[in-house]
Design an enzyme around this catalytic site. Structure first.
Site, PDB file in Angstrom:
ATOM      1  N   LYS A  52      -4.769  -8.007   7.295  1.00  0.00           N
ATOM      2  CA  LYS A  52      -4.229  -9.338   8.002  1.00  0.00           C
ATOM      3  C   LYS A  52      -4.346  -9.376   9.334  1.00  0.00           C
ATOM      4  O   LYS A  52      -4.647 -10.555   9.885  1.00  0.00           O
ATOM      5  CB  LYS A  52      -2.574  -8.788   7.595  1.00  0.00           C
ATOM      6  CG  LYS A  52      -1.805  -9.919   8.285  1.00  0.00           C
ATOM      7  CD  LYS A  52      -0.521  -9.528   7.987  1.00  0.00           C
ATOM      8  CE  LYS A  52       0.630 -10.607   8.898  1.00  0.00           C
ATOM      9  NZ  LYS A  52       2.136 -10.105   8.537  1.00  0.00           N
ATOM     10  N   GLU A  72      -9.169   1.481  10.272  1.00  0.00           N
ATOM     11  CA  GLU A  72      -9.890   2.099   9.218  1.00  0.00           C
ATOM     12  C   GLU A  72     -10.976   1.125   8.584  1.00  0.00           C
ATOM     13  O   GLU A  72     -12.055   1.253   8.354  1.00  0.00           O
ATOM     14  CB  GLU A  72      -8.804   2.429   8.166  1.00  0.00           C
ATOM     15  CG  GLU A  72      -8.039   3.829   8.449  1.00  0.00           C
ATOM     16  CD  GLU A  72      -6.628   3.513   9.134  1.00  0.00           C
ATOM     17  OE1 GLU A  72      -6.622   2.527   9.800  1.00  0.00           O
ATOM     18  OE2 GLU A  72      -5.922   4.170   9.070  1.00  0.00           O
ATOM     19  N   GLY A 107       2.188  -7.599   5.219  1.00  0.00           N
ATOM     20  CA  GLY A 107       0.976  -6.671   4.453  1.00  0.00           C
ATOM     21  C   GLY A 107       1.418  -6.381   2.893  1.00  0.00           C
ATOM     22  O   GLY A 107       0.428  -6.577   2.044  1.00  0.00           O
ATOM     23  N   ARG A 108       2.575  -5.557   2.847  1.00  0.00           N
ATOM     24  CA  ARG A 108       2.555  -5.110   1.777  1.00  0.00           C
ATOM     25  C   ARG A 108       3.405  -6.133   0.533  1.00  0.00           C
ATOM     26  O   ARG A 108       3.770  -5.799  -0.628  1.00  0.00           O
ATOM     27  CB  ARG A 108       3.802  -4.084   1.640  1.00  0.00           C
ATOM     28  CG  ARG A 108       4.975  -4.302   2.577  1.00  0.00           C
ATOM     29  CD  ARG A 108       5.781  -2.971   2.868  1.00  0.00           C
ATOM     30  NE  ARG A 108       6.892  -3.260   3.808  1.00  0.00           N
ATOM     31  CZ  ARG A 108       6.856  -3.439   4.951  1.00  0.00           C
ATOM     32  NH1 ARG A 108       5.714  -3.280   5.640  1.00  0.00           N
ATOM     33  NH2 ARG A 108       7.982  -3.746   5.972  1.00  0.00           N
ATOM     34  N   GLU A 149       7.765   1.659   3.107  1.00  0.00           N
ATOM     35  CA  GLU A 149       7.308   1.219   4.363  1.00  0.00           C
ATOM     36  C   GLU A 149       8.196  -0.125   4.693  1.00  0.00           C
ATOM     37  O   GLU A 149       8.718  -0.233   6.076  1.00  0.00           O
ATOM     38  CB  GLU A 149       6.000   0.601   4.334  1.00  0.00           C
ATOM     39  CG  GLU A 149       5.324   0.029   5.760  1.00  0.00           C
ATOM     40  CD  GLU A 149       4.282  -0.300   5.901  1.00  0.00           C
ATOM     41  OE1 GLU A 149       3.724  -1.438   5.437  1.00  0.00           O
ATOM     42  OE2 GLU A 149       3.238   0.585   6.075  1.00  0.00           O
ATOM     43  N   HIS A 156       2.922  17.044 -18.358  1.00  0.00           N
ATOM     44  CA  HIS A 156       2.438  17.988 -18.536  1.00  0.00           C
ATOM     45  C   HIS A 156       2.347  18.642 -16.966  1.00  0.00           C
ATOM     46  O   HIS A 156       1.567  19.184 -16.888  1.00  0.00           O
ATOM     47  CB  HIS A 156       0.965  17.916 -19.254  1.00  0.00           C
ATOM     48  CG  HIS A 156       1.456  17.419 -20.559  1.00  0.00           C
ATOM     49  ND1 HIS A 156       1.417  18.411 -21.614  1.00  0.00           N
ATOM     50  CD2 HIS A 156       1.439  16.222 -21.206  1.00  0.00           C
ATOM     51  CE1 HIS A 156       1.817  17.734 -22.659  1.00  0.00           C
ATOM     52  NE2 HIS A 156       1.573  16.437 -22.339  1.00  0.00           N
ATOM     53  N   LYS A 159      -0.688   5.819  15.377  1.00  0.00           N
ATOM     54  CA  LYS A 159      -2.110   4.822  15.681  1.00  0.00           C
ATOM     55  C   LYS A 159      -2.249   5.115  17.276  1.00  0.00           C
ATOM     56  O   LYS A 159      -3.431   5.467  17.784  1.00  0.00           O
ATOM     57  CB  LYS A 159      -1.624   3.343  15.363  1.00  0.00           C
ATOM     58  CG  LYS A 159      -1.829   3.054  14.160  1.00  0.00           C
ATOM     59  CD  LYS A 159      -1.601   1.575  13.901  1.00  0.00           C
ATOM     60  CE  LYS A 159      -1.248   1.281  12.478  1.00  0.00           C
ATOM     61  NZ  LYS A 159      -1.076  -0.356  12.472  1.00  0.00           N
TER      62      LYS A 159
HETATM   63  O1  LIG Z   1      -3.977  -5.649   6.786  1.00  0.00           O
HETATM   64  P1  LIG Z   1      -4.052  -5.107   7.975  1.00  0.00           P
HETATM   65  O2  LIG Z   1      -3.788  -5.661   9.136  1.00  0.00           O
HETATM   66  O3  LIG Z   1      -5.266  -4.272   8.107  1.00  0.00           O
HETATM   67  O4  LIG Z   1      -2.925  -3.669   7.894  1.00  0.00           O
HETATM   68  C1  LIG Z   1      -2.997  -2.869   6.892  1.00  0.00           C
HETATM   69  C2  LIG Z   1      -1.682  -2.306   6.739  1.00  0.00           C
HETATM   70  O5  LIG Z   1      -1.349  -1.380   7.835  1.00  0.00           O
HETATM   71  C3  LIG Z   1      -0.038  -1.414   8.070  1.00  0.00           C
HETATM   72  O6  LIG Z   1       0.330  -2.522   9.244  1.00  0.00           O
HETATM   73  C4  LIG Z   1       0.516  -0.019   8.800  1.00  0.00           C
HETATM   74  O7  LIG Z   1       0.044   0.760   7.962  1.00  0.00           O
HETATM   75  C5  LIG Z   1       0.523  -2.127   6.785  1.00  0.00           C
HETATM   76  O8  LIG Z   1       1.917  -2.804   6.846  1.00  0.00           O
HETATM   77  C6  LIG Z   1      -0.463  -2.947   6.455  1.00  0.00           C
HETATM   78  O9  LIG Z   1      -0.348  -3.326   5.115  1.00  0.00           O
END
Ligand SMILES: O=P(O)(O)OC[C@H]1O[C@](O)(CO)[C@@H](O)[C@@H]1O
Length: 527
Positions: free
Chosen positions: A194, A200, A251-252, A337, A368, A496
């Site tokens: 987003k 990452e 995002g979620r 979240e 199990h 972060k």
């Molecule tokens: O889509 P992005 O901006 O890379 O964010 C990834 C995820 O990181 C967060 O902002 C925080 O972990 C989530 O809410 C989101 O889904």
């Protein structure tokens, strides 16, 4: 709008809990009321819910519905659906429902359908392009969990030949083994973010691009696309094909947007539209059904009853369908979240618990592993079973075994077994040296442990869309009653920021000014 604990219904529920709720017994409730199963079954689009094995009765429901009305749940819901800026700390509307609404029926319809048509046409093109053997989605959190969960769930709708992969972790052990198996000129990378700033995702995208060039890849513009709200950053990264979305898609809550591109490639545009249609049907149900028969609203109320009155801190999700293996992980982000908050929308500290810990594994595997604790542990953990009537494999006998297990677990949780009953059973030979009355204690079950069972006719794009939307609205409901902002996530920021401060120290080994534990660990990891 009142917060739940400021309502008259909350006080009434406290009295009701002390007088009846605490000592409520499911077995007695079924014995008293022959119509309990029928009365507590809710038919929502694509999803039937049996709420009857929960620790509540008509009186509890009556007070909970009063609470919902006093909190203005319907008014809050309508504000959400109209696109008011209900995400106050970020000044944003929250309109994932607009992503699945038919053209012309929700805010931003032209923008939504413009991108949707474009994205689906591209997805169908990729599906038909046999030059692509592998599609790699690089994203994390909402840019990974939703698409990954859905692609897995709808595997029977994918066509063979193209493999979908999901890389999320900044740990190079996620990406490196995958790249070893790929041919750069037959691979499509989707960089899904987003913000297009997430550490990452950017690290993995960079590594994938470096690998692509060094492994003899041609035409980055054909092999890298982006799904993002930050089109400039994607362009600066060198990606020219971008499918956009908007800041009002959390995002979620984003699998319905361009973030769903891997889903569309996996199942095709017609099935993606079915997924949206299923979610939209659940949206209409949430918007229109009276609260008494409104499944997401009832589930949200039940969550409040368990969390704030019974004091249950956890809920286990047990999908009896291997395709839903990633659903618990997806729900962890959706629920924890969204509602893992400790202040209300006005910044006041909350005097009650909010999001439970959500966790689980597909049945029968969980049986199990940790079901022992669900049946005989000291904590009561409500369980949510998901049963699917018709499988997509041909083995009816095996499916009957799965369903029998599913029904048996909720039955066992509810019925339990007394020590007296256990004492009448023949002891297994290995336990023969233990006194029978001692053994009977070990072999007894308290029972009266609550569960909900959801039934789907089949796991289809439409039913999955409805199921996920049901969970989204349930999370909204409990968040609205608790008076919290379910749509921000400030809790991820501190880690972060500290990570960014620590990062250069990993290279330099500098520990000056750090707390003793962090300094010691850093020395151990870098020396
Ligand atoms: O889509 P992005 O901006 O890379 O964010 C990834 C995820 O990181 C967060 O902002 C925080 O972990 C989530 O809410 C989101 O889904």
């Amino acid at each position: 709008m009142k917060r739940c604990d400021q309502t008259a219904a909350w006080a009434a529920l406290q009295g009701h809990y002390q007088a009846h709720g605490r000592g409520f017994d499911l077995r007695e409730a079924f014995a008293r009321d022959a119509g309990r199963y029928t009365a507590m079954g809710i038919e929502a689009p694509e999803v039937y819910a049996d709420l009857s094995k929960n620790l509540l009765d008509t009186a509890t429901l009556h007070f909970l519905l009063d609470l919902a009305r006093e909190c203005g749940l319907e008014t809050q819901r309508d504000a959400l659906l109209r696109g008011e800026p209900v995400n106050g700390t970020e000044g944003r509307a929250v309109l994932h429902t607009a992503l699945r609404a038919p053209q012309g029926t929700a805010p931003f319809s032209d923008d939504v359908h413009g991108v949707l048509d474009h994205m689906l046409a591209y997805a169908d093109g990729v599906r038909a392009d046999w030059a692509f053997t592998d599609i790699v989605n690089i994203g994390i959190g909402g840019s990974d969990l939703g698409p990954q969960m859905v692609v897995r769930a709808l595997e029977s709708y994918t066509h063979s030949g193209q493999r979908l992969h999901f890389v999320s972790n900044v740990d190079g052990h996620d990406l490196a083994p995958l790249l070893q198996r790929l041919d750069p000129n037959k691979t499509l990378f989707i960089v899904a973010s987003k913000t297009f700033t997430t550490q990452e995702t950017m690290a993995n995208a960079q590594a994938a691009r470096d690998w692509f060039l060094s492994a003899g890849g041609h035409a980055i513009s054909r092999h890298f696309v982006a799904t993002t709200t930050n089109i400039e950053a994607a362009a600066a990264f060198g990606i020219s094909t971008t499918f956009g979305f908007w800041d009002w898609v959390g995002g979620r809550y984003s699998l319905w947007s361009a973030i769903g591109l891997p889903i569309a490639i996996a199942i095709g545009s017609a099935n993606f539209r079915e997924l949206l249609a299923g979610a939209h049907a659940m949206d209409r149900h949430f918007a229109e059904a009276p609260l008494e028969r409104n499944l997401p609203a009832l589930l949200g109320l039940l969550d409040l009853w368990y969390r704030n009155f019974h004091g249950f801190g956890s809920r286990s999700v047990a999908p009896y369908h291997q395709g839903l293996a990633r659903l618990p992980a997806y729900l962890q982000q959706l629920e924890m979240e969204s509602n893992g908050k400790r202040v209300d929308v006005h910044g006041a500290a909350l005097p009650f618990g909010t999001s439970p810990v959500v966790w689980g594994e597909p049945g029968t595997n969980g049986q199990h592993a940790y079901f022992q604790m669900l049946h005989q542990g000291t904590d009561v953990i409500p369980v949510e079973f998901i049963a699917v009537k018709t499988p997509s494999h041909p083995w009816a006998g095996q499916h009957h075994k799965l369903l029998a297990n599913c029904l048996a677990q909720s039955q066992a949780l509810m019925l339990g077994k007394t020590a007296a009953e256990a004492a009448t059973e023949k002891a297994p030979t290995a336990s023969a040296s233990i006194a029978p009355e001692v053994l009977a204690q070990h072999r007894s079950f308290p029972g009266n442990r609550p569960s909900t069972t959801f039934v789907l006719e089949a796991l289809t794009p439409r039913s999955l869309g409805a199921l996920v939307a049901m969970y989204e609205h349930r999370v909204f409901t409990s968040g609205a009653l608790w008076g919290i902002n379910s749509f921000d996530q400030w809790g991820v920021e501190l880690g972060k920021a500290l990570c960014n401060q620590l990062l250069p120290r990993l290279a330099s080994g500098d520990t000056a000014g750090l707390d003793a534990s962090t300094a010691g660990l850093l020395r151990r990891l870098t020396a």
